[in-house]
Design a protein around this motif. Structure first.
Motif, PDB file in Angstrom:
ATOM      1  N   ALA A 138      15.292   2.346   5.745  1.00 56.54           N
ATOM      2  CA  ALA A 138      14.170   2.200   5.774  1.00 56.54           C
ATOM      3  C   ALA A 138      13.973   0.622   6.192  1.00 56.54           C
ATOM      4  O   ALA A 138      12.632   0.356   6.579  1.00 56.54           O
ATOM      5  CB  ALA A 138      13.320   2.471   4.384  1.00 56.54           C
ATOM      6  N   TRP A 139      14.610  -0.125   5.756  1.00 55.68           N
ATOM      7  CA  TRP A 139      14.629  -1.589   5.843  1.00 55.68           C
ATOM      8  C   TRP A 139      14.657  -1.877   7.377  1.00 55.68           C
ATOM      9  O   TRP A 139      13.786  -2.643   7.862  1.00 55.68           O
ATOM     10  CB  TRP A 139      15.532  -2.357   5.257  1.00 55.68           C
ATOM     11  CG  TRP A 139      15.811  -3.577   5.753  1.00 55.68           C
ATOM     12  CD1 TRP A 139      17.164  -4.227   6.166  1.00 55.68           C
ATOM     13  CD2 TRP A 139      15.032  -4.911   5.354  1.00 55.68           C
ATOM     14  NE1 TRP A 139      16.697  -5.652   6.589  1.00 55.68           N
ATOM     15  CE2 TRP A 139      15.468  -6.053   5.898  1.00 55.68           C
ATOM     16  CE3 TRP A 139      13.660  -5.020   4.897  1.00 55.68           C
ATOM     17  CZ2 TRP A 139      14.809  -7.282   5.792  1.00 55.68           C
ATOM     18  CZ3 TRP A 139      12.971  -6.177   4.730  1.00 55.68           C
ATOM     19  CH2 TRP A 139      13.633  -7.603   5.436  1.00 55.68           C
ATOM     20  N   LEU A 140      15.497  -1.387   8.112  1.00 57.50           N
ATOM     21  CA  LEU A 140      15.653  -1.544   9.658  1.00 57.50           C
ATOM     22  C   LEU A 140      14.421  -0.959  10.306  1.00 57.50           C
ATOM     23  O   LEU A 140      14.070  -1.542  11.278  1.00 57.50           O
ATOM     24  CB  LEU A 140      16.776  -1.178   9.917  1.00 57.50           C
ATOM     25  CG  LEU A 140      18.214  -2.098   9.896  1.00 57.50           C
ATOM     26  CD1 LEU A 140      19.477  -1.410  10.309  1.00 57.50           C
ATOM     27  CD2 LEU A 140      17.842  -3.382  10.390  1.00 57.50           C
ATOM     28  N   LEU A 141      13.970  -0.035   9.902  1.00 57.36           N
ATOM     29  CA  LEU A 141      12.639   0.522  10.546  1.00 57.36           C
ATOM     30  C   LEU A 141      11.432  -0.365  10.166  1.00 57.36           C
ATOM     31  O   LEU A 141      10.787  -0.890  11.152  1.00 57.36           O
ATOM     32  CB  LEU A 141      12.183   1.861   9.669  1.00 57.36           C
ATOM     33  CG  LEU A 141      12.725   3.138  10.102  1.00 57.36           C
ATOM     34  CD1 LEU A 141      12.199   4.318   9.311  1.00 57.36           C
ATOM     35  CD2 LEU A 141      12.538   3.571  11.674  1.00 57.36           C
ATOM     36  N   GLY A 142      11.528  -1.189   9.175  1.00 56.43           N
ATOM     37  CA  GLY A 142      10.521  -2.152   9.003  1.00 56.43           C
ATOM     38  C   GLY A 142      10.661  -3.369   9.624  1.00 56.43           C
ATOM     39  O   GLY A 142       9.694  -3.878  10.153  1.00 56.43           O
ATOM     40  N   VAL A 143      11.954  -3.832  10.027  1.00 55.47           N
ATOM     41  CA  VAL A 143      12.415  -5.047  10.925  1.00 55.47           C
ATOM     42  C   VAL A 143      12.099  -4.488  12.250  1.00 55.47           C
ATOM     43  O   VAL A 143      11.583  -5.408  13.088  1.00 55.47           O
ATOM     44  CB  VAL A 143      13.890  -5.253  10.828  1.00 55.47           C
ATOM     45  CG1 VAL A 143      14.479  -5.946  11.811  1.00 55.47           C
ATOM     46  CG2 VAL A 143      14.241  -5.684   9.387  1.00 55.47           C
ATOM     47  N   THR A 144      12.119  -3.364  12.803  1.00 61.08           N
ATOM     48  CA  THR A 144      11.813  -2.874  14.050  1.00 61.08           C
ATOM     49  C   THR A 144      10.274  -2.809  14.364  1.00 61.08           C
ATOM     50  O   THR A 144       9.747  -3.613  15.196  1.00 61.08           O
ATOM     51  CB  THR A 144      12.405  -1.551  14.349  1.00 61.08           C
ATOM     52  OG1 THR A 144      13.515  -1.489  14.231  1.00 61.08           O
ATOM     53  CG2 THR A 144      11.877  -1.164  15.755  1.00 61.08           C
ATOM     54  N   GLY A 145       9.544  -2.527  13.338  1.00 63.05           N
ATOM     55  CA  GLY A 145       8.019  -2.623  13.250  1.00 63.05           C
ATOM     56  C   GLY A 145       7.597  -4.180  13.325  1.00 63.05           C
ATOM     57  O   GLY A 145       6.661  -4.354  13.988  1.00 63.05           O
ATOM     58  N   PHE A 146       8.194  -4.812  12.255  1.00 63.90           N
ATOM     59  CA  PHE A 146       7.967  -6.326  12.682  1.00 63.90           C
ATOM     60  C   PHE A 146       8.189  -6.961  13.872  1.00 63.90           C
ATOM     61  O   PHE A 146       7.398  -7.776  14.101  1.00 63.90           O
ATOM     62  CB  PHE A 146       8.763  -7.026  11.356  1.00 63.90           C
ATOM     63  CG  PHE A 146       8.597  -8.534  11.290  1.00 63.90           C
ATOM     64  CD1 PHE A 146       7.499  -8.876  10.538  1.00 63.90           C
ATOM     65  CD2 PHE A 146       9.453  -9.212  11.810  1.00 63.90           C
ATOM     66  CE1 PHE A 146       7.380 -10.350  10.228  1.00 63.90           C
ATOM     67  CE2 PHE A 146       9.455 -10.755  11.673  1.00 63.90           C
ATOM     68  CZ  PHE A 146       8.304 -11.104  10.837  1.00 63.90           C
ATOM     69  N   ALA A 147       9.308  -6.875  14.312  1.00 62.42           N
ATOM     70  CA  ALA A 147       9.862  -7.447  15.824  1.00 62.42           C
ATOM     71  C   ALA A 147       8.870  -6.990  16.818  1.00 62.42           C
ATOM     72  O   ALA A 147       8.538  -7.872  17.470  1.00 62.42           O
ATOM     73  CB  ALA A 147      11.062  -7.085  15.887  1.00 62.42           C
ATOM     74  N   SER A 148       8.318  -5.779  16.757  1.00 65.55           N
ATOM     75  CA  SER A 148       7.593  -5.174  17.708  1.00 65.55           C
ATOM     76  C   SER A 148       6.021  -6.234  17.954  1.00 65.55           C
ATOM     77  O   SER A 148       5.740  -6.041  19.044  1.00 65.55           O
ATOM     78  CB  SER A 148       7.665  -3.901  17.853  1.00 65.55           C
ATOM     79  OG  SER A 148       6.516  -3.472  16.957  1.00 65.55           O
TER      80      SER A 148
END
Length: 415
Positions: free
Chosen positions: A45-55
């Motif tokens: 879930a953390w890396l999903l959040g990171v990907t959304g943050f990065a986008s």
């Protein structure tokens, strides 16, 4: 319903609608493929959040500069070059995926690049609308159909992506997104619009940005409504980032289930667009904004704890509709009342409030979901949207007092 189609009286807007519909569809196909790829490879879930943050973090930082740029250059040409740049992430991810060399950091880097492109594209695209639709009475129709482009893509794109992933792989989705930008490039090149003289091109970047911020702060409607958009975006929009968790864990599904859930939110957005497009003018729109924030909050709470797939689809549809009406309702008011010379800069700040809060919300939601779970995280966002609606509802009389003189000056209402 006929008056809701007024934007299509203008040839340039018809071209824009076709090209952008295809390009945005590609964006949503890639969005789901990126999230599914990250979750499939990591289950985090953390890396999903990171990907959304990065986008979209670049939108938070760079959108005001994109808005300033939009006030200084030929918007059509700049928008065209943004479509050319938008081909790069799709083709790069497709090449890496087909070569079986793709890693999480590749996805994050390409998500960052996509965010930089969108930071310029969004305020330019929004401020370009009055050039394509110079008749003020047709502007609300155009803004609503701009929302249709986004939510039509959100409804159809994830469903297509789910089918493509199930039939082939994420690589096909990335390739489709790269190709989709060709339609936007061609239609923009075919347009003929009156060239608007750049505003304030001799002013320094710092002074230009300062002027835009002061103009927004000194306008009570802008100063109150933009934070409403920011809060709803921060607290409600992260459902998109956490949706793979609900698809895989709550409903034991795959990419197709994820596509249906995201698509249902897009369907709600389209319904919200039709409601906005059916309105004859901006009067009474603030009531809709307050009610929609509350509706989005209530249904997000129900969705968070639902174990029925049918109920969850219904609830996320209302979340999509409510969030859309809040954002596009405010956008309609903003584009109606701002001075033309400040349009790009104010819409840059609107992009920060609407899209720039999404990466922060995604990062916070990913961290919170790792700690308290995805359901509790989204439910907390729903509570915040309800409180925002109550706050706005209590201040509507005062807000109307500030906005009425502007409507009178513009001829929207009579004295």
């Amino acid at each position: 319903m006929i008056h809701s189609l007024r934007a299509f009286r203008h040839r340039s807007y018809r071209l824009f609608f076709v090209g952008q519909s295809v390009a945005v569809l590609g964006n949503w196909i890639q969005f789901l493929a990126m999230n599914w790829l990250v979750y499939r490879l990591t289950g985090s879930a953390w890396l999903l959040g990171v990907t959304g943050f990065a986008s979209q973090i670049a939108i938070l930082v760079l959108a005001p500069f994109g808005g300033l740029w939009a006030d200084r250059v030929d918007r059509r040409k700049l928008l065209l070059w943004m479509q050319v740049a938008g081909m790069v992430p799709g083709f790069a991810l497709a090449a890496l995926a087909y070569a079986d060399a793709i890693e999480i950091w590749h996805v994050v880097v390409m998500a960052c690049l996509f965010g930089v492109i969108m930071a310029v594209d969004v305020p330019v695209r929004q401020s370009f609308t009055p050039e394509m639709v110079p008749a003020r009475e047709d502007l609300a129709s155009a803004i609503a159909f701009n929302a249709l482009i986004q939510n039509g893509g959100r409804m159809i794109g994830p469903t297509i992506a789910g089918v493509l992933i199930a039939a082939s792989s994420e690589a096909v989705c990335f390739l489709v997104n790269g190709v989709s930008k060709i339609a936007a490039i061609v239609t923009l090149a075919m347009m003929t619009v009156a060239l608007v003289a750049p505003a304030g091109s001799r002013v320094s970047i710092r002074d230009g940005l300062r002027e835009g911020v002061l103009y927004t702060w000194n306008s009570v409607p802008l100063r109150w409504l933009l934070p409403v958009v920011a809060l709803v975006s921060f607290m409600a929009s992260p459902y998109q980032t956490l949706m793979p968790i609900f698809a895989a864990e709550t409903f034991s599904g795959g990419a197709d289930t994820l596509g249906f859930l995201i698509g249902a939110a897009g369907l709600g957005g389209m319904a919200g667009m039709l409601l906005l497009a059916s309105r004859q003018d901006v009067r009474g729109l603030m009531n809709w904004i307050a009610a929609s924030s509350g509706a989005a909050g209530v249904t997000l709470i129900v969705f968070s704890y639902s174990t029925s797939f049918a109920l969850s689809l219904a609830m996320i549809t209302v979340v999509g509709m409510g969030s859309l009406i809040v954002a596009m309702g405010v956008s309609t008011i903003v584009q109606t009342i701002v001075d033309d010379r400040m349009r790009g800069r104010v819409l840059g700040l609107f992009a920060v409030a609407f899209l720039g809060m999404f990466p922060l919300g995604s990062l916070a939601a990913g961290a919170a979901a790792s700690w308290i779970g995805a359901a509790h995280t989204l439910a907390a966002g729903g509570v915040a949207c309800i409180l925002c609606a109550l706050w706005l509802w209590r201040r509507l009389p005062e807000l109307r007092g500030h906005i009425r003189p502007i409507y009178v000056r513009l001829g929207i209402i009579s004295e």
